[in-house]
Design an enzyme around this catalytic site. Structure first.
Site, PDB file in Angstrom:
ATOM      1  N   GLY A 133       0.799  -1.212   0.000  1.00 21.76           N
ATOM      2  CA  GLY A 133       0.000   0.000   0.000  1.00 21.76           C
ATOM      3  C   GLY A 133       0.837   1.269   0.000  1.00 21.76           C
ATOM      4  O   GLY A 133       2.074   1.251  -0.056  1.00 21.76           O
ATOM      5  N   HIS A 134       0.156   2.385   0.106  1.00 26.27           N
ATOM      6  CA  HIS A 134       0.789   3.700   0.005  1.00 26.27           C
ATOM      7  C   HIS A 134       1.764   3.958   1.153  1.00 26.27           C
ATOM      8  O   HIS A 134       1.598   3.474   2.277  1.00 26.27           O
ATOM      9  CB  HIS A 134      -0.290   4.790   0.010  1.00 26.27           C
ATOM     10  CG  HIS A 134      -1.079   4.840   1.286  1.00 26.27           C
ATOM     11  ND1 HIS A 134      -0.669   5.549   2.392  1.00 26.27           N
ATOM     12  CD2 HIS A 134      -2.243   4.252   1.639  1.00 26.27           C
ATOM     13  CE1 HIS A 134      -1.541   5.403   3.370  1.00 26.27           C
ATOM     14  NE2 HIS A 134      -2.518   4.615   2.953  1.00 26.27           N
TER      15      HIS A 134
END
Length: 211
Positions: A133-134
């Site tokens: 994810g980010h």
């Protein structure tokens, strides 16, 4: 066709050779430090010593073919001392944004998804079907085994090994989840808090198993 050498005539080394084939990259040989393996043929590829590989293929780049972060660190240092250069190897089906920073020698296998603002250090290995994810950081030589899912704002240090099927919950911008250098996360763990350096954690939720 680009040529590479895979350091490590192991099971994962053979998987990296398959990945290279998918990337239209030629594997000219495996490198292995065990003299008993020299001259063997693995999946049609010869095994050589580091010195012989350097003499035979001086222009080829090296990719790590060993899953152990500490062993890979040692082998890549030896390859660097032999004046080899390194190259990343990414399966063409990997989905990733353009906001990814990637160090030399990174390996990303098939089925992986990387979203945005992710930093990958040198010689990171991301095995099959992982999601990242980010704002995730993976330090140098860190290894994700197959099926690992890393949520946003998780920072893994150097030489971290993450077992198959592990899940990391998300941290926050002000308090990212921190996994210390040389930590080991057991297969199937659910990591809900930061892990100190050098410790082994496992379980659901993950707890320390040993230091």
């Amino acid at each position: 066709m680009k040529q590479i050498l895979i350091y490590g005539a192991s099971g994962f080394g053979r998987e990296v050779a398959w990945l290279a084939e998918s990337c239209n990259v030629q594997v000219t040989c495996f490198i292995d430090d065990d003299p008993a393996t020299h001259g063997n043929i693995l999946n049609g590829i010869k095994v050589l010593s580091l010195a012989d590989a350097r003499a035979t293929f001086p222009a080829a780049a090296v990719v790590g073919g060993v899953g152990s972060p500490q062993t890979r660190h040692r082998l890549m240092d030896k390859a660097r001392d032999a004046d080899f250069e390194f190259t990343p190897l990414l399966h063409p089906g990997v989905q990733k944004s353009r906001w990814i920073e990637m160090g030399e020698g990174t390996v990303i296998c098939a089925g992986c998804i990387l979203t945005t603002n992710i930093h990958l250090g040198h010689h990171v290995q991301i095995n099959l079907a992982c999601t990242i994810g980010h704002d995730v950081v993976l330090g140098d030589y860190t290894t994700l085994a197959p099926g690992v899912h890393v949520s946003g704002w998780v920072h893994l240090g150097k030489r971290v090994y993450v077992g198959t099927g592990t899940v990391f919950i998300n941290g926050t911008e002000n308090a990212p989840l921190m996994i210390g250098d040389d930590a080991v996360i057991g297969a199937g763990a659910v990591v809900t808090q930061s892990v100190p350096p050098g410790e082994t954690w496992g379980g659901v939720p993950a707890k320390p198993l040993r230091k």
